[in-house]
Design a protein around this motif. Structure first.
Motif, PDB file in Angstrom:
ATOM      1  N   PHE A 112       2.753  -0.055  12.650  1.00 29.61           N
ATOM      2  CA  PHE A 112       3.640  -0.974  12.164  1.00 29.61           C
ATOM      3  C   PHE A 112       4.405  -1.939  13.241  1.00 29.61           C
TER       4      PHE A 112
ATOM      5  N   TRP B 223       3.257  -0.032  18.444  1.00 32.32           N
ATOM      6  CA  TRP B 223       2.299  -0.489  17.455  1.00 32.32           C
ATOM      7  C   TRP B 223       1.152   0.311  17.361  1.00 32.32           C
ATOM      8  N   GLY B 224       0.352   0.689  18.455  1.00 27.99           N
ATOM      9  CA  GLY B 224      -0.749   1.495  18.090  1.00 27.99           C
ATOM     10  C   GLY B 224      -0.460   2.887  17.856  1.00 27.99           C
ATOM     11  N   LEU B 225       1.045   3.597  17.854  1.00 27.43           N
ATOM     12  CA  LEU B 225       1.288   4.721  17.573  1.00 27.43           C
ATOM     13  C   LEU B 225       1.369   4.718  15.740  1.00 27.43           C
ATOM     14  N   ALA B 226       1.912   3.734  15.383  1.00 28.38           N
ATOM     15  CA  ALA B 226       2.242   3.907  13.818  1.00 28.38           C
ATOM     16  C   ALA B 226       1.404   2.713  13.044  1.00 28.38           C
TER      17      ALA B 226
ATOM     18  N   ARG C 151      -5.869   7.858  21.137  1.00 26.18           N
ATOM     19  CA  ARG C 151      -5.902   8.749  20.101  1.00 26.18           C
ATOM     20  C   ARG C 151      -6.953   9.305  19.227  1.00 26.18           C
TER      21      ARG C 151
ATOM     22  N   LYS D 101      -4.912  -0.322   7.872  1.00 22.89           N
ATOM     23  CA  LYS D 101      -5.762  -1.604   8.234  1.00 22.89           C
ATOM     24  C   LYS D 101      -5.404  -2.099   9.690  1.00 22.89           C
TER      25      LYS D 101
ATOM     26  N   ASP E  59      -0.517  -2.923   5.667  1.00 22.23           N
ATOM     27  CA  ASP E  59      -1.202  -1.672   5.570  1.00 22.23           C
ATOM     28  C   ASP E  59      -1.465  -0.980   6.980  1.00 22.23           C
ATOM     29  N   PRO E  60      -0.629   0.121   7.259  1.00 23.57           N
ATOM     30  CA  PRO E  60      -0.870   0.443   8.646  1.00 23.57           C
ATOM     31  C   PRO E  60      -2.214   0.939   9.037  1.00 23.57           C
TER      32      PRO E  60
ATOM     33  N   PHE F 166      -7.939  -2.371  12.624  1.00 19.03           N
ATOM     34  CA  PHE F 166      -8.357  -3.695  13.534  1.00 19.03           C
ATOM     35  C   PHE F 166      -7.990  -3.369  14.961  1.00 19.03           C
ATOM     36  N   LEU F 167      -7.136  -2.222  15.253  1.00 24.20           N
ATOM     37  CA  LEU F 167      -6.835  -2.153  16.751  1.00 24.20           C
ATOM     38  C   LEU F 167      -8.119  -1.327  17.635  1.00 24.20           C
ATOM     39  N   ASN F 168      -8.888  -0.364  16.299  1.00 23.61           N
ATOM     40  CA  ASN F 168      -9.757   0.421  16.665  1.00 23.61           C
ATOM     41  C   ASN F 168     -11.176  -0.112  17.188  1.00 23.61           C
ATOM     42  N   ILE F 169     -11.153  -1.153  18.195  1.00 25.57           N
ATOM     43  CA  ILE F 169     -12.239  -1.861  18.482  1.00 25.57           C
ATOM     44  C   ILE F 169     -13.597  -1.127  18.712  1.00 25.57           C
TER      45      ILE F 169
ATOM     46  N   ILE G  83      -4.576  -0.145  12.295  1.00 23.16           N
ATOM     47  CA  ILE G  83      -5.088   0.795  13.278  1.00 23.16           C
ATOM     48  C   ILE G  83      -6.646   0.494  12.978  1.00 23.16           C
TER      49      ILE G  83
ATOM     50  N   PRO H  47       0.955  -1.151   0.090  1.00 24.63           N
ATOM     51  CA  PRO H  47      -0.043  -0.062  -0.075  1.00 24.63           C
ATOM     52  C   PRO H  47       0.904   1.333  -0.040  1.00 24.63           C
TER      53      PRO H  47
END
Lengths: 140, 164
Positions: free
Chosen positions: B107, B102-105, A134, B33, B30-31, B37-40, B35, A73
């Motif tokens: 990656f 991981w949550g910040l970027a 965030r 994607k 894909d960061p 996934f982490l955005n529950i 984020i 991507p």
């Protein structure tokens, strides 16, 4: 609810599992990316060539799957300082915690290792909380 | 001897290729994607849960039914598995620091290494700082560099033995 199984994610995940299984069966090594990269920074005898080969395979894999229509991507992130900080934390954290999403999340969890199960729960929860904060701060 | 070396390198290359392909195909690279996934609590994208699910679906039975019964890998190398079960400070604090990064970027190490060929300066910046973080962590674990709050590492000898 129109939920469909994300077949690409599932299939991609199965390839990760296959990779980890092959590496351990044939060479006895753990497919943990932070460990492989860390091992290249502090090299040991007999542990360098396979790590270099693994990293080369990872980088070249992009060109193997691109004819099938899978592309990297475009990375859009306008906060380079946040990226640098994140990189620092990921490097330090995986070194102290002895693993990342692959080493703990796949190999360790698959082996039912207590350390890996706990590490995976902690880093997943932490990352979820960071994303939540965030969002609350307005998509920092 | 030479064939064992070749086997190790060949298996490294093959499993690295499978790993990278899995990263690209699954969408882990894909960061945005990640984020998602982490955005529950927001507009959650659960698809990446199937990545770990798929990986464990293959690795877990393979490990328990095939690998675990063996004394050695096919190359003759020992199976490089830790039997350590201690939940210590570095494990917990390391997992927390990794989770924050991981949550910040969006990656983690696998996806960024796979993405090197894309030439993105963001990916390359992340990798450079990740390497610095790993090196610093190594120095801390050896008792040579301090960390904020905790200072220098105590009981260095003990842990070096465990990690060995």
């Amino acid at each position: 609810m129109g939920f469909t199984i994300p077949w690409q994610s599932l299939f991609g995940g199965m390839l990760l599992g296959l990779s980890a299984a092959l590496l351990m069966l044939f060479s006895g090594k753990v497919a943990g990316i932070s460990g492989i990269i860390g091992g290249l920074l502090s090299r040991q005898k007999h542990e360098t060539s396979w790590r270099v080969a693994f990293v080369i395979g990872m980088i070249l894999s992009v060109y193997v799957v691109s004819p099938l229509g899978f592309e990297l991507p475009e990375i859009i992130n306008n906060n380079i300082f946040l990226v640098a900080l994140a990189g620092l934390l990921v490097g330090l954290g995986t070194r102290l915690g002895n693993g990342c999403t692959s080493g703990h999340g796949i190999v360790g969890m698959g082996r039912f290792s207590k350390r890996s199960i706990i590490a995976t729960c902690i880093f997943m929860t932490t990352a979820i909380i960071v994303v939540l904060i965030r969002n609350l701060l307005g998509g920092l | 001897m030479i064939t064992v070396k070749l086997l190790r390198v060949f298996i490294g290359l093959l499993s690295g290729t499978f790993f990278g392909a899995g990263m690209v195909i699954s969408g882990m690279v894909d960061p945005v994607k990640v984020i998602g996934f982490l955005n529950i609590t927001g507009n959650w994208d659960p698809s990446l849960a199937f990545v770990m699910g798929g990986a464990l679906m293959v690795f877990t039975p393979f490990y328990h039914l095939v690998i675990k019964k063996r004394n050695h890998a096919i190359s003759g190398d020992k199976l490089n598995l830790t039997t350590d079960t201690t939940i210590d400070g570095p494990l917990i604090s390391g997992a927390i620091l990794f989770g924050i990064g991981w949550g910040l970027a969006g990656f983690c190490p696998g996806p960024v290494i796979t993405s090197v060929g894309g030439g993105s300066y963001i990916v390359l910046t992340f990798i450079v700082f990740m390497l610095v973080g790993i090196s610093y962590g190594t120095q801390y674990l050896a008792g040579r560099f301090p960390l904020p709050i905790v200072g220098y590492r105590k009981n260095v000898g003990l842990v070096t033995k465990q990690n060995k």
